[in-house]
Design a protein around this motif. Structure first.
Motif, PDB file in Angstrom:
ATOM      1  N   GLY A 136     124.872  83.204 -16.055  1.00 12.48           N
ATOM      2  CA  GLY A 136     125.705  84.180 -16.759  1.00 12.48           C
ATOM      3  C   GLY A 136     127.139  84.232 -16.317  1.00 12.48           C
ATOM      4  N   ALA A 137     127.584  83.326 -15.444  1.00  9.89           N
ATOM      5  CA  ALA A 137     128.980  83.335 -14.999  1.00  9.89           C
ATOM      6  C   ALA A 137     129.886  82.895 -16.143  1.00  9.89           C
ATOM      7  CB  ALA A 137     129.157  82.414 -13.798  1.00  9.89           C
ATOM      8  N   PRO A 138     130.990  83.622 -16.405  1.00  6.41           N
ATOM      9  CA  PRO A 138     131.880  83.231 -17.509  1.00  6.41           C
ATOM     10  C   PRO A 138     132.549  81.890 -17.224  1.00  6.41           C
ATOM     11  CG  PRO A 138     132.269  85.509 -16.843  1.00  6.41           C
ATOM     12  CD  PRO A 138     131.406  84.896 -15.786  1.00  6.41           C
ATOM     13  N   LEU A 139     132.658  81.072 -18.262  1.00 11.02           N
ATOM     14  CA  LEU A 139     133.275  79.754 -18.101  1.00 11.02           C
ATOM     15  C   LEU A 139     134.753  79.878 -17.769  1.00 11.02           C
ATOM     16  CD1 LEU A 139     133.122  76.685 -18.300  1.00 11.02           C
ATOM     17  CD2 LEU A 139     133.521  76.884 -20.767  1.00 11.02           C
ATOM     18  N   ARG A 140     135.455  80.827 -18.371  1.00 12.11           N
ATOM     19  CA  ARG A 140     136.885  80.994 -18.094  1.00 12.11           C
ATOM     20  C   ARG A 140     137.125  81.370 -16.636  1.00 12.11           C
ATOM     21  NH1 ARG A 140     139.456  84.213 -23.339  1.00 12.11           N
ATOM     22  NH2 ARG A 140     138.945  82.593 -24.908  1.00 12.11           N
ATOM     23  N   ARG A 141     136.248  82.208 -16.086  1.00 15.43           N
ATOM     24  CA  ARG A 141     136.424  82.589 -14.684  1.00 15.43           C
ATOM     25  C   ARG A 141     136.186  81.404 -13.762  1.00 15.43           C
ATOM     26  NH1 ARG A 141     133.401  87.909 -12.742  1.00 15.43           N
ATOM     27  NH2 ARG A 141     134.839  88.685 -14.361  1.00 15.43           N
ATOM     28  N   LEU A 142     135.211  80.568 -14.077  1.00 10.14           N
ATOM     29  CA  LEU A 142     134.962  79.375 -13.268  1.00 10.14           C
ATOM     30  C   LEU A 142     136.161  78.428 -13.305  1.00 10.14           C
ATOM     31  CD1 LEU A 142     131.243  78.573 -14.175  1.00 10.14           C
ATOM     32  CD2 LEU A 142     132.124  79.575 -12.047  1.00 10.14           C
ATOM     33  N   ILE A 143     136.708  78.225 -14.499  1.00  6.76           N
ATOM     34  CA  ILE A 143     137.864  77.341 -14.619  1.00  6.76           C
ATOM     35  C   ILE A 143     139.067  77.922 -13.885  1.00  6.76           C
ATOM     36  CG2 ILE A 143     139.479  76.323 -16.259  1.00  6.76           C
ATOM     37  CD1 ILE A 143     137.226  76.091 -18.247  1.00  6.76           C
ATOM     38  N   ALA A 144     139.269  79.242 -13.994  1.00  4.77           N
ATOM     39  CA  ALA A 144     140.393  79.875 -13.302  1.00  4.77           C
ATOM     40  C   ALA A 144     140.250  79.764 -11.793  1.00  4.77           C
ATOM     41  CB  ALA A 144     140.508  81.336 -13.730  1.00  4.77           C
ATOM     42  N   LEU A 145     139.028  79.947 -11.283  1.00  2.00           N
ATOM     43  CA  LEU A 145     138.811  79.837  -9.836  1.00  2.00           C
ATOM     44  C   LEU A 145     139.049  78.406  -9.348  1.00  2.00           C
ATOM     45  CD1 LEU A 145     135.644  82.101  -9.365  1.00  2.00           C
ATOM     46  CD2 LEU A 145     138.005  82.589  -8.674  1.00  2.00           C
ATOM     47  N   MET A 146     138.582  77.415 -10.106  1.00  2.00           N
ATOM     48  CA  MET A 146     138.817  76.032  -9.714  1.00  2.00           C
ATOM     49  C   MET A 146     140.300  75.681  -9.782  1.00  2.00           C
ATOM     50  SD  MET A 146     135.612  73.876 -11.234  1.00  2.00           S
ATOM     51  CE  MET A 146     133.955  74.153 -10.587  1.00  2.00           C
ATOM     52  N   ALA A 147     140.997  76.185 -10.797  1.00  2.00           N
ATOM     53  CA  ALA A 147     142.435  75.935 -10.884  1.00  2.00           C
ATOM     54  C   ALA A 147     143.177  76.578  -9.719  1.00  2.00           C
ATOM     55  CB  ALA A 147     142.969  76.450 -12.221  1.00  2.00           C
ATOM     56  N   LEU A 207     145.977  76.081  -4.509  1.00  2.00           N
ATOM     57  CA  LEU A 207     146.089  76.379  -3.083  1.00  2.00           C
ATOM     58  C   LEU A 207     146.087  75.099  -2.250  1.00  2.00           C
ATOM     59  CD1 LEU A 207     146.180  78.464  -0.807  1.00  2.00           C
ATOM     60  CD2 LEU A 207     143.678  78.538  -0.886  1.00  2.00           C
ATOM     61  N   LEU A 208     145.183  74.172  -2.580  1.00  2.00           N
ATOM     62  CA  LEU A 208     145.149  72.905  -1.852  1.00  2.00           C
ATOM     63  C   LEU A 208     146.434  72.109  -2.051  1.00  2.00           C
ATOM     64  CD1 LEU A 208     141.461  71.778  -2.541  1.00  2.00           C
ATOM     65  CD2 LEU A 208     142.404  72.713  -0.421  1.00  2.00           C
ATOM     66  N   ALA A 209     146.963  72.109  -3.283  1.00  2.00           N
ATOM     67  CA  ALA A 209     148.216  71.396  -3.542  1.00  2.00           C
ATOM     68  C   ALA A 209     149.375  72.030  -2.791  1.00  2.00           C
ATOM     69  CB  ALA A 209     148.499  71.383  -5.041  1.00  2.00           C
ATOM     70  N   LEU A 210     149.377  73.367  -2.692  1.00  2.00           N
ATOM     71  CA  LEU A 210     150.442  74.053  -1.969  1.00  2.00           C
ATOM     72  C   LEU A 210     150.404  73.712  -0.484  1.00  2.00           C
ATOM     73  CD1 LEU A 210     152.737  76.080  -2.463  1.00  2.00           C
ATOM     74  CD2 LEU A 210     151.145  77.904  -1.878  1.00  2.00           C
ATOM     75  N   VAL A 211     149.203  73.721   0.099  1.00  2.00           N
ATOM     76  CA  VAL A 211     149.080  73.383   1.525  1.00  2.00           C
ATOM     77  C   VAL A 211     149.450  71.922   1.769  1.00  2.00           C
ATOM     78  CG1 VAL A 211     147.454  73.193   3.437  1.00  2.00           C
ATOM     79  CG2 VAL A 211     147.359  75.180   1.924  1.00  2.00           C
ATOM     80  N   ALA A 212     148.901  71.019   0.936  1.00  2.00           N
ATOM     81  CA  ALA A 212     149.196  69.596   1.119  1.00  2.00           C
ATOM     82  C   ALA A 212     150.675  69.297   0.879  1.00  2.00           C
ATOM     83  CB  ALA A 212     148.329  68.764   0.170  1.00  2.00           C
ATOM     84  N   GLY A 213     151.266  69.942  -0.133  1.00  2.00           N
ATOM     85  CA  GLY A 213     152.688  69.740  -0.376  1.00  2.00           C
ATOM     86  C   GLY A 213     153.552  70.251   0.761  1.00  2.00           C
ATOM     87  N   GLY A 214     153.203  71.412   1.336  1.00  2.00           N
ATOM     88  CA  GLY A 214     153.954  71.922   2.479  1.00  2.00           C
ATOM     89  C   GLY A 214     153.879  70.992   3.680  1.00  2.00           C
ATOM     90  N   GLY A 255     159.941  69.615  -3.485  1.00  2.00           N
ATOM     91  CA  GLY A 255     158.741  68.939  -3.003  1.00  2.00           C
ATOM     92  C   GLY A 255     157.468  69.678  -3.379  1.00  2.00           C
ATOM     93  N   LEU A 256     157.477  70.997  -3.212  1.00  2.00           N
ATOM     94  CA  LEU A 256     156.301  71.786  -3.598  1.00  2.00           C
ATOM     95  C   LEU A 256     156.090  71.763  -5.113  1.00  2.00           C
ATOM     96  CD1 LEU A 256     156.720  74.872  -1.233  1.00  2.00           C
ATOM     97  CD2 LEU A 256     155.180  72.925  -0.968  1.00  2.00           C
ATOM     98  N   ALA A 257     157.197  71.768  -5.876  1.00  2.00           N
ATOM     99  CA  ALA A 257     157.067  71.711  -7.332  1.00  2.00           C
ATOM    100  C   ALA A 257     156.469  70.372  -7.773  1.00  2.00           C
ATOM    101  CB  ALA A 257     158.431  71.924  -7.988  1.00  2.00           C
ATOM    102  N   ILE A 258     156.873  69.272  -7.117  1.00  2.00           N
ATOM    103  CA  ILE A 258     156.303  67.966  -7.452  1.00  2.00           C
ATOM    104  C   ILE A 258     154.817  67.937  -7.128  1.00  2.00           C
ATOM    105  CG2 ILE A 258     156.317  65.530  -6.791  1.00  2.00           C
ATOM    106  CD1 ILE A 258     159.335  65.742  -6.473  1.00  2.00           C
ATOM    107  N   ALA A 259     154.433  68.514  -5.970  1.00  2.00           N
ATOM    108  CA  ALA A 259     153.015  68.542  -5.603  1.00  2.00           C
ATOM    109  C   ALA A 259     152.205  69.379  -6.589  1.00  2.00           C
ATOM    110  CB  ALA A 259     152.856  69.092  -4.183  1.00  2.00           C
ATOM    111  N   MET A 260     152.719  70.561  -6.951  1.00  2.00           N
ATOM    112  CA  MET A 260     151.995  71.408  -7.890  1.00  2.00           C
ATOM    113  C   MET A 260     151.930  70.784  -9.282  1.00  2.00           C
ATOM    114  SD  MET A 260     151.048  74.137  -6.176  1.00  2.00           S
ATOM    115  CE  MET A 260     150.806  75.398  -7.424  1.00  2.00           C
ATOM    116  N   GLY A 261     153.052  70.216  -9.748  1.00  2.00           N
ATOM    117  CA  GLY A 261     153.052  69.603 -11.068  1.00  2.00           C
ATOM    118  C   GLY A 261     152.156  68.378 -11.138  1.00  2.00           C
ATOM    119  N   GLY A 262     152.182  67.537 -10.092  1.00  2.00           N
ATOM    120  CA  GLY A 262     151.294  66.380 -10.079  1.00  2.00           C
ATOM    121  C   GLY A 262     149.833  66.767 -10.060  1.00  2.00           C
TER     122      GLY A 262
END
Length: 331
Positions: A118-129, A134-141, A184-191
């Motif tokens: 019964g978990a909403p699909l939109r919530r799952l996609i939002a959590l994964m995004a 967060l991972l891109a922000l840490v890796a980019g930093g 640099g962070l924008a490139i990491a997030m956009g990529g």
């Protein structure tokens, strides 16, 4: 140089493939007595010197172009760095795309279970995004910090080289600018967003009950569209190669060629394996080609990343070699 009877002296202070000698000796060695191509005039001349147009009226006086040469050399250096950055970004984009696709492939059963509960699909996609952001922000930093440390360590040597070659007063200290961190962070997030867009879209369209065979079949059905996109990118690259002008057109042509080649690799490989399977007569050979073709959907991103990595390796080697030859020619 024993054939000329002149004893040469090697010096590390001059450019490679360069010989310096007296003008009389040079004319005798080249059999050009009385012939001079060009002369460099000293800026300070005696006051009683007669005008140059009276001494040699056939000479052409041209001003020095040192600043233009330095500008062209700087443009060549920036061009190589820009091309290297674009190739690295393209290769990294496909690698990240493959890693995200593998992570989503491993989580597919978990997503189906959560949706069945019964978990909403939109919530799952939002959590994964949000997780990917967060991972891109840490890796980019971390990447920007490591890049700053590397640049700060190399900056004194670069400043010393520029000071010794051109007499340019360049500071050996690297100034930290907020726009560098933000870009640099924008490139990491956009990529990451570009690399994860296809996986999130596939997750949103994934049926609740599906298996690995159906998932692979669904990917193979999209190869027709991928082949059409590949042909379009290659056509754009060919058109720019024939009629394009300018630096932007050149970079666009290279980008379209790389992306078109990478997109064409999985459909072409699947077509070759299908043809080999139809021509095989032994059962083991047919099983081998069929099983290999079955693995192509899961390995397509890795194969495209490998293709781009090899292209980047050859391209970077060519760019470094061309810049080295340009720099030697400038010296």
């Amino acid at each position: 140089m024993p054939e000329t009877g002149i004893e040469g002296v090697a010096s590390p202070d001059i450019a490679p493939n360069t010989a310096i000698t007296d003008i009389g000796v040079a004319q005798r060695l080249l059999a050009r007595d009385g012939q001079i191509d060009r002369l460099i005039l000293a800026p300070n001349q005696p006051l009683n010197r007669p005008p140059l147009e009276q001494i040699a009226p056939d000479l052409i006086l041209a001003p020095a172009q040192d600043s233009g040469d330095v500008a062209r050399l700087t443009d060549s250096f920036h061009l190589n760095l820009t091309a290297f950055g674009l190739l690295s970004f393209a290769v990294g984009l496909f690698i990240v795309h493959g890693a995200i696709g593998l992570a989503f492939e491993q989580r597919r059963s978990m997503v189906r279970t959560l949706r069945a509960l019964g978990a909403p699909l939109r919530r799952l996609i939002a959590l994964m995004a949000a997780e990917l952001a967060l991972l891109a922000l840490v890796a980019g930093g971390i990447g920007v910090a490591l890049g700053y440390v590397m640049a700060a360590a190399l900056m004194p040597d670069v400043a010393a080289t520029l000071r010794g070659l051109y007499g340019a007063d360049v500071s050996g200290q690297l100034t930290l600018r907020p726009v560098w961190w933000l870009s640099g962070l924008a490139i990491a997030m956009g990529g990451t967003a570009v690399a994860a867009g296809g996986a999130l879209w596939s997750l949103a369209r994934m049926p609740l009950l599906t298996g690995a065979q159906a998932w692979a079949s669904g990917m193979s059905r999209r190869w027709g569209l991928q082949a059409v996109l590949a042909v379009g990118m290659l056509a754009i690259s060919a058109g720019l190669a024939l009629w394009g002008q300018g630096l932007v057109a050149g970079f666009t042509m290279l980008g379209a060629l790389l992306i078109g080649g990478a997109l064409a690799l999985p459909p072409l490989l699947a077509l070759l394996l299908t043809g080999a399977e139809s021509r095989a007569r032994a059962p083991v050979a047919q099983w081998f080609f069929a099983d290999t073709r079955q693995q192509v959907p899961g390995l397509s991103l890795a194969l495209m990343a490998l293709l781009l990595a090899m292209a980047a390796n050859v391209g970077v080697s060519t760019m470094v070699s061309s810049f080295r030859l340009t720099f030697i020619g400038f010296l």
